[in-house]
Design a protein around this motif. Sequence first.
Motif, PDB file in Angstrom:
ATOM      1  N   ALA A 103      -0.529   3.961  -0.348  1.00 52.76           N
ATOM      2  CA  ALA A 103      -1.556   2.968  -0.017  1.00 52.76           C
ATOM      3  C   ALA A 103      -1.295   2.365   1.357  1.00 52.76           C
ATOM      4  O   ALA A 103      -2.222   2.212   2.172  1.00 52.76           O
ATOM      5  CB  ALA A 103      -1.584   1.875  -1.085  1.00 52.76           C
ATOM      6  N   ARG A 104      -0.044   2.041   1.626  1.00 50.79           N
ATOM      7  CA  ARG A 104       0.299   1.436   2.918  1.00 50.79           C
ATOM      8  C   ARG A 104       0.164   2.446   4.056  1.00 50.79           C
ATOM      9  O   ARG A 104      -0.366   2.138   5.124  1.00 50.79           O
ATOM     10  CB  ARG A 104       1.720   0.869   2.871  1.00 50.79           C
ATOM     11  CG  ARG A 104       1.882  -0.271   1.879  1.00 50.79           C
ATOM     12  CD  ARG A 104       3.257  -0.928   1.972  1.00 50.79           C
ATOM     13  NE  ARG A 104       3.461  -1.898   0.903  1.00 50.79           N
ATOM     14  CZ  ARG A 104       2.911  -3.105   0.871  1.00 50.79           C
ATOM     15  NH1 ARG A 104       2.113  -3.495   1.854  1.00 50.79           N
ATOM     16  NH2 ARG A 104       3.152  -3.926  -0.140  1.00 50.79           N
ATOM     17  N   THR A 105       0.629   3.661   3.825  1.00 51.67           N
ATOM     18  CA  THR A 105       0.591   4.697   4.855  1.00 51.67           C
ATOM     19  C   THR A 105      -0.842   5.080   5.209  1.00 51.67           C
ATOM     20  O   THR A 105      -1.180   5.227   6.387  1.00 51.67           O
ATOM     21  CB  THR A 105       1.364   5.947   4.384  1.00 51.67           C
ATOM     22  OG1 THR A 105       2.719   5.585   4.128  1.00 51.67           O
ATOM     23  CG2 THR A 105       1.323   7.047   5.428  1.00 51.67           C
ATOM     24  N   TYR A 106      -1.677   5.249   4.195  1.00 53.86           N
ATOM     25  CA  TYR A 106      -3.046   5.711   4.420  1.00 53.86           C
ATOM     26  C   TYR A 106      -3.886   4.720   5.219  1.00 53.86           C
ATOM     27  O   TYR A 106      -4.861   5.108   5.864  1.00 53.86           O
ATOM     28  CB  TYR A 106      -3.745   5.991   3.089  1.00 53.86           C
ATOM     29  CG  TYR A 106      -3.154   7.111   2.276  1.00 53.86           C
ATOM     30  CD1 TYR A 106      -2.256   8.024   2.829  1.00 53.86           C
ATOM     31  CD2 TYR A 106      -3.488   7.255   0.933  1.00 53.86           C
ATOM     32  CE1 TYR A 106      -1.718   9.046   2.065  1.00 53.86           C
ATOM     33  CE2 TYR A 106      -2.953   8.287   0.168  1.00 53.86           C
ATOM     34  CZ  TYR A 106      -2.075   9.172   0.738  1.00 53.86           C
ATOM     35  OH  TYR A 106      -1.541  10.187  -0.028  1.00 53.86           O
ATOM     36  N   ALA A 107      -3.538   3.438   5.155  1.00 51.93           N
ATOM     37  CA  ALA A 107      -4.361   2.424   5.826  1.00 51.93           C
ATOM     38  C   ALA A 107      -3.709   1.846   7.073  1.00 51.93           C
ATOM     39  O   ALA A 107      -4.348   1.107   7.811  1.00 51.93           O
ATOM     40  CB  ALA A 107      -4.679   1.292   4.852  1.00 51.93           C
ATOM     41  N   GLY A 169      -7.841   9.198  -4.546  1.00 53.69           N
ATOM     42  CA  GLY A 169      -8.718   8.032  -4.462  1.00 53.69           C
ATOM     43  C   GLY A 169      -8.268   7.054  -3.402  1.00 53.69           C
ATOM     44  O   GLY A 169      -9.093   6.497  -2.653  1.00 53.69           O
ATOM     45  N   LEU A 170      -6.966   6.832  -3.292  1.00 50.55           N
ATOM     46  CA  LEU A 170      -6.445   5.935  -2.262  1.00 50.55           C
ATOM     47  C   LEU A 170      -6.753   6.478  -0.873  1.00 50.55           C
ATOM     48  O   LEU A 170      -7.156   5.734   0.028  1.00 50.55           O
ATOM     49  CB  LEU A 170      -4.934   5.769  -2.432  1.00 50.55           C
ATOM     50  CG  LEU A 170      -4.451   4.986  -3.659  1.00 50.55           C
ATOM     51  CD1 LEU A 170      -2.936   5.120  -3.803  1.00 50.55           C
ATOM     52  CD2 LEU A 170      -4.849   3.515  -3.559  1.00 50.55           C
ATOM     53  N   GLU A 180      -5.565  -2.236   3.733  1.00 51.96           N
ATOM     54  CA  GLU A 180      -4.253  -1.962   3.145  1.00 51.96           C
ATOM     55  C   GLU A 180      -3.988  -2.871   1.946  1.00 51.96           C
ATOM     56  O   GLU A 180      -3.504  -2.418   0.907  1.00 51.96           O
ATOM     57  CB  GLU A 180      -3.159  -2.155   4.192  1.00 51.96           C
ATOM     58  CG  GLU A 180      -1.763  -1.905   3.668  1.00 51.96           C
ATOM     59  CD  GLU A 180      -0.688  -2.075   4.725  1.00 51.96           C
ATOM     60  OE1 GLU A 180       0.453  -2.399   4.339  1.00 51.96           O
ATOM     61  OE2 GLU A 180      -0.982  -1.899   5.922  1.00 51.96           O
ATOM     62  N   ALA A 181      -4.334  -4.160   2.079  1.00 52.75           N
ATOM     63  CA  ALA A 181      -4.078  -5.111   0.989  1.00 52.75           C
ATOM     64  C   ALA A 181      -4.808  -4.692  -0.287  1.00 52.75           C
ATOM     65  O   ALA A 181      -4.239  -4.744  -1.391  1.00 52.75           O
ATOM     66  CB  ALA A 181      -4.497  -6.512   1.403  1.00 52.75           C
ATOM     67  N   ARG A 182      -6.042  -4.270  -0.158  1.00 51.02           N
ATOM     68  CA  ARG A 182      -6.811  -3.852  -1.329  1.00 51.02           C
ATOM     69  C   ARG A 182      -6.260  -2.555  -1.922  1.00 51.02           C
ATOM     70  O   ARG A 182      -6.164  -2.405  -3.145  1.00 51.02           O
ATOM     71  CB  ARG A 182      -8.282  -3.688  -0.961  1.00 51.02           C
ATOM     72  CG  ARG A 182      -8.972  -5.018  -0.638  1.00 51.02           C
ATOM     73  CD  ARG A 182     -10.374  -4.796  -0.091  1.00 51.02           C
ATOM     74  NE  ARG A 182     -11.263  -4.179  -1.069  1.00 51.02           N
ATOM     75  CZ  ARG A 182     -12.445  -3.644  -0.784  1.00 51.02           C
ATOM     76  NH1 ARG A 182     -12.872  -3.630   0.480  1.00 51.02           N
ATOM     77  NH2 ARG A 182     -13.191  -3.130  -1.734  1.00 51.02           N
ATOM     78  N   LEU A 183      -5.891  -1.630  -1.064  1.00 50.00           N
ATOM     79  CA  LEU A 183      -5.327  -0.375  -1.545  1.00 50.00           C
ATOM     80  C   LEU A 183      -4.011  -0.601  -2.284  1.00 50.00           C
ATOM     81  O   LEU A 183      -3.747   0.027  -3.312  1.00 50.00           O
ATOM     82  CB  LEU A 183      -5.104   0.583  -0.375  1.00 50.00           C
ATOM     83  CG  LEU A 183      -6.363   1.182   0.262  1.00 50.00           C
ATOM     84  CD1 LEU A 183      -6.004   1.895   1.552  1.00 50.00           C
ATOM     85  CD2 LEU A 183      -7.072   2.136  -0.691  1.00 50.00           C
TER      86      LEU A 183
END
Length: 199
Positions: A103-107, A169-170, A180-183
């Motif tokens: 989640a953090r990496t993707y955003a 999905g992420l 990022e926070a939502r992910l």
Amino acid sequence: MTTKLESAPRPGRGRPRTFDPEAALAIGQRMFHESGYDAVGLSALTTELGITPPSFYAAFGSKAAFFQRVLERYAGTQLALAGILVAGRPPVEALADLLERAARTYARDPERTGCLVLEAARGNAESESAVLAREVAQRRREQVRAFVAKSHPRRADVVTDYVSTTLSGLSGSAREGMTEARLVKVAKAAEAGLSALLE
């Protein structure tokens, strides 16, 4: 701006300049991640690398072969599974860590959102780039499955499907602009599902 990959020859030596394939792969990774495989033409790629098309073909064989190496590089450096799916680590803990890191990496980078591998795999089923990406994605799924199977052999398939679907999905949500926070909230919530599947 063109990025030069060749180092200057030694003074008075007249030796040919050396080409740095690793630096080329890093640049290619950035370009493909930002724009997608089809949008990065050979001309733009070689210009950015600072080499001629013949030199590119001599070094990598083809654009598709270059992309395959980029995918392998990405998979080995971004969310490298060997450092997360450590033998003896509780599966829920390890997989929840994987999802949150994803989640953090993707955003994190607004110009390169989502997972390079997963987003490339969504392409046309017959396109060479999508086939290459799916092969890398499948190997990563097999790594997750093997890790889970060591402690929960009967749950390995469903847990792998759960993790793969959540990662996809992420990645897709990051590409669509989810923060990022939502992910991360979604990734954390997915831990409950992991716990339920691995009871």
